[in-house]
Design a protein around this motif. Structure first.
Motif, mmCIF file in Angstrom:
data_model
loop_
_atom_site.group_PDB
_atom_site.id
_atom_site.type_symbol
_atom_site.label_atom_id
_atom_site.label_comp_id
_atom_site.label_asym_id
_atom_site.label_seq_id
_atom_site.Cartn_x
_atom_site.Cartn_y
_atom_site.Cartn_z
ATOM 1 N N ALA A 107 5.707 -9.260 -1.610
ATOM 2 C CA ALA A 107 6.505 -10.376 -2.117
ATOM 3 C C ALA A 107 6.353 -10.510 -3.632
ATOM 4 O O ALA A 107 7.337 -10.759 -4.341
ATOM 5 C CB ALA A 107 6.101 -11.677 -1.423
ATOM 6 N N LEU A 108 5.143 -10.339 -4.147
ATOM 7 C CA LEU A 108 4.935 -10.394 -5.594
ATOM 8 C C LEU A 108 5.678 -9.268 -6.299
ATOM 9 O O LEU A 108 6.279 -9.468 -7.347
ATOM 10 C CB LEU A 108 3.446 -10.315 -5.929
ATOM 11 N N TRP A 109 5.655 -8.075 -5.702
ATOM 12 C CA TRP A 109 6.346 -6.939 -6.288
ATOM 13 C C TRP A 109 7.852 -7.194 -6.311
ATOM 14 O O TRP A 109 8.510 -6.963 -7.315
ATOM 15 C CB TRP A 109 6.021 -5.667 -5.502
ATOM 16 N N ARG A 155 -0.835 -7.342 2.487
ATOM 17 C CA ARG A 155 0.224 -6.381 2.191
ATOM 18 C C ARG A 155 1.551 -7.116 2.000
ATOM 19 O O ARG A 155 2.297 -6.843 1.070
ATOM 20 C CB ARG A 155 0.316 -5.357 3.327
ATOM 21 N N ALA A 156 1.851 -8.070 2.878
ATOM 22 C CA ALA A 156 3.094 -8.842 2.763
ATOM 23 C C ALA A 156 3.099 -9.664 1.475
ATOM 24 O O ALA A 156 4.121 -9.751 0.785
ATOM 25 C CB ALA A 156 3.260 -9.751 3.980
ATOM 26 N N HIS A 175 -12.284 -7.661 6.863
ATOM 27 C CA HIS A 175 -10.846 -7.832 7.020
ATOM 28 C C HIS A 175 -10.402 -7.423 8.417
ATOM 29 O O HIS A 175 -10.787 -6.383 8.917
ATOM 30 C CB HIS A 175 -10.087 -6.982 5.995
ATOM 31 N N THR A 176 -9.572 -8.239 9.018
ATOM 32 C CA THR A 176 -8.970 -7.899 10.294
ATOM 33 C C THR A 176 -7.626 -7.232 10.019
ATOM 34 O O THR A 176 -7.103 -7.291 8.900
ATOM 35 C CB THR A 176 -8.724 -9.165 11.136
ATOM 36 N N ALA A 177 -7.056 -6.607 11.028
ATOM 37 C CA ALA A 177 -5.736 -5.993 10.862
ATOM 38 C C ALA A 177 -4.713 -7.056 10.455
ATOM 39 O O ALA A 177 -3.843 -6.803 9.616
ATOM 40 C CB ALA A 177 -5.308 -5.319 12.152
ATOM 41 N N ARG A 178 -4.836 -8.247 11.001
ATOM 42 C CA ARG A 178 -3.908 -9.333 10.656
ATOM 43 C C ARG A 178 -4.030 -9.706 9.177
ATOM 44 O O ARG A 178 -3.036 -9.898 8.489
ATOM 45 C CB ARG A 178 -4.194 -10.550 11.536
ATOM 46 N N ARG A 179 -5.250 -9.797 8.680
ATOM 47 C CA ARG A 179 -5.462 -10.175 7.286
ATOM 48 C C ARG A 179 -4.976 -9.074 6.341
ATOM 49 O O ARG A 179 -4.407 -9.360 5.284
ATOM 50 C CB ARG A 179 -6.944 -10.471 7.045
ATOM 51 N N ASP A 236 2.362 4.113 2.614
ATOM 52 C CA ASP A 236 1.888 5.071 1.609
ATOM 53 C C ASP A 236 1.530 4.414 0.276
ATOM 54 O O ASP A 236 0.458 4.689 -0.266
ATOM 55 C CB ASP A 236 2.910 6.186 1.396
ATOM 56 N N PRO A 237 2.353 3.518 -0.272
ATOM 57 C CA PRO A 237 1.974 2.906 -1.551
ATOM 58 C C PRO A 237 0.716 2.038 -1.477
ATOM 59 O O PRO A 237 0.043 1.825 -2.473
ATOM 60 C CB PRO A 237 3.186 2.045 -1.922
ATOM 61 N N ALA A 238 0.389 1.544 -0.289
ATOM 62 C CA ALA A 238 -0.751 0.624 -0.148
ATOM 63 C C ALA A 238 -2.010 1.296 0.386
ATOM 64 O O ALA A 238 -3.059 0.658 0.459
ATOM 65 C CB ALA A 238 -0.365 -0.530 0.783
ATOM 66 N N LYS A 239 -1.935 2.551 0.761
ATOM 67 C CA LYS A 239 -3.084 3.208 1.388
ATOM 68 C C LYS A 239 -4.330 3.178 0.513
ATOM 69 O O LYS A 239 -5.429 2.996 1.015
ATOM 70 C CB LYS A 239 -2.746 4.648 1.763
ATOM 71 N N GLY A 240 -4.168 3.328 -0.781
ATOM 72 C CA GLY A 240 -5.320 3.327 -1.684
ATOM 73 C C GLY A 240 -6.102 2.033 -1.636
ATOM 74 O O GLY A 240 -7.325 2.041 -1.480
#
Length: 58
Positions: free
Chosen positions: A44-46, A39-40, A30-34, A8-12
């Motif tokens: 990690a930055l957050w 996202r990861a 972008h592939t699903a893997r990328r 949800d936080p990343a959907k935008g």
């Protein structure tokens, strides 16, 4: 009450990325893997305090 998703936080920004991919050359989409890697990385930055906390929706 609908269940919340961990995405949800990343959907935008995922939706924005996929909209941009519509006009990008095939090799630059972008592939699903990328998407998962980005996202990861952002998570990690957050966690490290380098990105602001995601704003809750609703």
């Amino acid at each position: 009450m609908p269940r919340t998703s961990v995405l949800d936080p990343a959907k935008g920004w995922i939706d924005a990325m996929l909209r941009e991919d519509r006009t990008a050359p095939r090799k630059q989409k972008h592939t699903a893997r990328r998407i998962w890697q980005r996202r990861a990385f952002h998570h990690a930055l957050w966690r490290a305090g380098l990105l602001p906390s995601p704003k809750p929706r609703g």
